[in-house]
Design an enzyme around this catalytic site. Structure first.
Site, PDB file in Angstrom:
ATOM      1  N   CYS A 152      -3.587  13.010  13.861  1.00  0.00           N
ATOM      2  CA  CYS A 152      -4.766  11.405  13.420  1.00  0.00           C
ATOM      3  C   CYS A 152      -3.525  10.405  14.771  1.00  0.00           C
ATOM      4  O   CYS A 152      -3.375  11.347  15.906  1.00  0.00           O
ATOM      5  CB  CYS A 152      -3.781  10.956  12.184  1.00  0.00           C
ATOM      6  SG  CYS A 152      -2.657  10.164  12.403  1.00  0.00           S
ATOM      7  N   ARG A 156      -8.189  -1.258   5.597  1.00  0.00           N
ATOM      8  CA  ARG A 156      -7.068   0.102   5.220  1.00  0.00           C
ATOM      9  C   ARG A 156      -5.849  -0.607   4.075  1.00  0.00           C
ATOM     10  O   ARG A 156      -5.052   0.557   3.472  1.00  0.00           O
ATOM     11  CB  ARG A 156      -6.929   0.630   5.980  1.00  0.00           C
ATOM     12  CG  ARG A 156      -8.335   1.740   6.221  1.00  0.00           C
ATOM     13  CD  ARG A 156      -7.965   2.996   7.158  1.00  0.00           C
ATOM     14  NE  ARG A 156      -6.910   4.046   6.340  1.00  0.00           N
ATOM     15  CZ  ARG A 156      -5.898   5.049   7.120  1.00  0.00           C
ATOM     16  NH1 ARG A 156      -6.090   5.499   7.532  1.00  0.00           N
ATOM     17  NH2 ARG A 156      -4.973   5.728   5.899  1.00  0.00           N
ATOM     18  N   ARG A 208       2.000  14.071  13.183  1.00  0.00           N
ATOM     19  CA  ARG A 208       2.656  14.259  11.928  1.00  0.00           C
ATOM     20  C   ARG A 208       2.617  15.776  11.227  1.00  0.00           C
ATOM     21  O   ARG A 208       1.547  15.781   9.892  1.00  0.00           O
ATOM     22  CB  ARG A 208       1.715  13.343  11.486  1.00  0.00           C
ATOM     23  CG  ARG A 208       2.369  12.016  11.707  1.00  0.00           C
ATOM     24  CD  ARG A 208       0.877  10.713  11.610  1.00  0.00           C
ATOM     25  NE  ARG A 208       1.955  10.154  10.393  1.00  0.00           N
ATOM     26  CZ  ARG A 208       1.492   8.932   9.720  1.00  0.00           C
ATOM     27  NH1 ARG A 208       0.164   8.313  10.106  1.00  0.00           N
ATOM     28  NH2 ARG A 208       2.070   8.153   9.223  1.00  0.00           N
ATOM     29  N   ASP A 258       5.729   0.471  11.958  1.00  0.00           N
ATOM     30  CA  ASP A 258       4.874  -0.239  11.532  1.00  0.00           C
ATOM     31  C   ASP A 258       4.985  -1.889  11.911  1.00  0.00           C
ATOM     32  O   ASP A 258       3.251  -2.592  11.364  1.00  0.00           O
ATOM     33  CB  ASP A 258       4.641   0.109   9.240  1.00  0.00           C
ATOM     34  CG  ASP A 258       4.233   1.361   9.059  1.00  0.00           C
ATOM     35  OD1 ASP A 258       3.582   2.355  10.081  1.00  0.00           O
ATOM     36  OD2 ASP A 258       4.182   1.503   8.248  1.00  0.00           O
ATOM     37  N   LYS A 300       0.520  -1.310   0.014  1.00  0.00           N
ATOM     38  CA  LYS A 300       0.118   0.266  -0.623  1.00  0.00           C
ATOM     39  C   LYS A 300       0.478   1.054  -0.176  1.00  0.00           C
ATOM     40  O   LYS A 300       1.064   1.886  -0.974  1.00  0.00           O
ATOM     41  CB  LYS A 300      -1.280   0.022   1.662  1.00  0.00           C
ATOM     42  CG  LYS A 300      -1.679   1.392   1.809  1.00  0.00           C
ATOM     43  CD  LYS A 300      -2.312   1.372   2.742  1.00  0.00           C
ATOM     44  CE  LYS A 300      -1.941   2.008   4.358  1.00  0.00           C
ATOM     45  NZ  LYS A 300      -1.326   3.029   4.468  1.00  0.00           N
ATOM     46  N   ASN A 301       2.283   1.313   1.067  1.00  0.00           N
ATOM     47  CA  ASN A 301       3.090   2.525   0.996  1.00  0.00           C
ATOM     48  C   ASN A 301       3.329   2.501  -0.022  1.00  0.00           C
ATOM     49  O   ASN A 301       4.308   3.838  -0.024  1.00  0.00           O
ATOM     50  CB  ASN A 301       3.597   2.468   2.071  1.00  0.00           C
ATOM     51  CG  ASN A 301       2.994   2.585   3.904  1.00  0.00           C
ATOM     52  OD1 ASN A 301       1.523   2.803   2.789  1.00  0.00           O
ATOM     53  ND2 ASN A 301       3.486   2.394   4.566  1.00  0.00           N
TER      54      ASN A 301
END
Ligand code: UD1
Length: 428
Positions: free
Chosen positions: A125, A407, A130, A315, A22-23
């Site tokens: 968030c 997500r 961030r 992550d 995804k990233n």
């Protein structure tokens, strides 16, 4: 809202196809704004964030053709064709940006191609403040004039961007990506010092080069970009998701099972390999991917601090905490990238883990057994840490707020169930 129910205790056995990252996919999709020709991306994961990025791009006038739901042995053979023939709007609204921070990646490409862009500030968030100051100062170094007006970044470069040396005071994945894309269409040469070295950055740079960019130093901490007047279309396969691979490696270890992670690459996991090996996990690389199992007996404790690549990724921090909750001895995990990224701790504790948090350091006293519980997903990586815990917990774990998981993890319950986990999605 969907829930996930897990009955723990089944060792995982089998093969899992690792999806496209995804990233990596999100910045690659944003790169389509840099050319009027078609960018064709394959190996795209089937995730909510990808559809969302497609939606954002369509608001800028990009023609989007998204197709290929996964069938058969693989899950992620989707492709997208993005054609930004004409940019119809250079404004990314608050409504869109607040839903997904990575939307800010349209800033560099829009500014470079159109000479102006208005992108909403992303706002706070769940895992900390961030900020985006590094994105803005990097674009300013290329000559952009930037103002913050009524919650929007208003960026202008009426005479185009000009190459410059940018020394990042701190490693930022997103800021490096925004700058790489902008510098590709700037006049002259840009040197990016202290660039992020994550595999997703290299994937973006490789794709930009296929589009006609001139980027060298790929994979290192200094990138050199010789600007070109225009970029063209290209085809690119999204790199395999190292975070998904690391998560399933830990799933094999926590359940005392054995998994082959197809498409995973050890070189993309950096410090994760050493940390897992030191804890008693065997990882073997082949031309198909990585096989993972416990070396023997209970896992041992680890001391880990998150860091930019090739350090241990933030992550995978939540997943490692779940793993260490069942290891022998006391582990220490320090989160040095994001503040407030321990929201999984109270939930893991409700499942029987013994974890204390002081500032950015968590101390985990390993215990032989976890118990199932009803838990609440708080963010993407936190939610998958509860799944890992649920896979070994005694009894039933019921996870709420599954949309966080959706997500970033493609068909996670199907992939785990195919390897013997007792896990199902409850549609409500
Ligand atoms: C990306 C990843 C995210 C991952 C993170 C760190 C995507 C879509 N997301 O997020 O999953 O957790 O990298 O590996 O790829 N910072 C500033 N100013 C800035 C930008 C960042 O101070 O302008 C700080 C952040 O607060 C953080 C650190 O720099 O402390 C690293 O953040 P960054 O690498 O930018 O993360 P993202 O690109 O947002």
């Amino acid at each position: 809202m969907d829930k996930i129910r897990i009955r723990g205790g089944q060792p995982l056995k089998g093969e899992i196809v690792i999806s496209g990252a995804k990233n990596a996919a999100l910045p690659l999709m944003a790169a389509s704004l840099l050319t009027e020709e078609t960018l064709r991306l394959t190996n795209l994961p089937d995730l909510a964030d990808i559809s969302f990025m497609a939606h954002i791009l369509s608001e800028h006038g990009v023609g989007v053709y998204l197709n290929g739901n996964a069938q058969g042995s693989g899950y992620s053979n989707r492709l997208v064709e993005l054609t930004a023939g004409r940019i119809t709007s250079t404004r990314a609204s608050y409504d869109l940006v607040r839903k997904m921070r990575a939307s800010v990646l349209v800033l560099g490409p829009l500014l470079a191609r159109e000479g102006h862009a208005e992108v909403s500030l992303p706002g706070g968030c769940a895992i900390g403040q961030r900020p985006i100051d590094l994105h803005l100062s990097a674009l300013e170094a290329l000559g952009a004039e930037i103002e913050l007006l009524e919650g929007y970044i208003v960026a202008k470069a009426p005479k185009g961007l000009k190459g410059a040396e940018v020394v990042f005071p701190k490693v930022s994945v997103g800021a490096t990506e925004n700058l790489l894309m902008a510098a590709s269409l700037a006049q002259g040469t840009t040197r990016i010092v202290n660039a992020a070295r994550e595999p997703e950055i290299s994937d973006l740079a490789d794709c930009l080069n296929k589009m006609g960019a001139r980027i060298t130093g790929i994979g290192g901490g200094t990138l050199t970009v010789e600007g070109v007047a225009r970029l063209h279309g290209a085809e690119h396969a999204v790199v395999a998701d190292r975070i998904e691979a690391g998560t399933f490696a830990m799933a094999a270890a926590i359940t005392d099972g054995e998994l082959e992670l197809l498409g995973a690459r050890a070189e993309h996991l950096g410090a994760v390999i050493e940390v897992l090996e030191a804890a008693g996990v065997t990882l073997r690389e082949s031309n198909r991917g990585l096989s993972v199992k416990r070396a023997n007996g209970r896992l041992s404790a680890a001391t880990v601090e998150t860091a930019p690549f090739p350090g241990f990724p933030t992550d995978l921090q939540a997943q490692l905490m779940a793993l260490m909750s069942t290891a022998e001895g006391t582990s220490e995990v320090t989160e040095s990238i994001f503040e407030n990224r321990f929201m999984h701790v109270p939930e893991l504790c409700r499942m029987g883990a013994h974890i204390e948090v002081k500032g950015s350091k968590a101390t985990i006293h390993g215990c032989p057994r976890l118990n199932g519980a009803e838990v609440m997903a708080t963010d993407l990586r936190a939610s998958v840490s509860m799944i890992l815990a649920g896979l070994v917990a005694e009894g039933e774990t019921l996870m709420n707020r599954v949309y966080h998981l959706d997500r970033g993890y493609e068909h996670v319950e199907r992939k785990l169930a195919d390897c013997g986990a007792d896990i199902e999605r409850l549609k409500t």
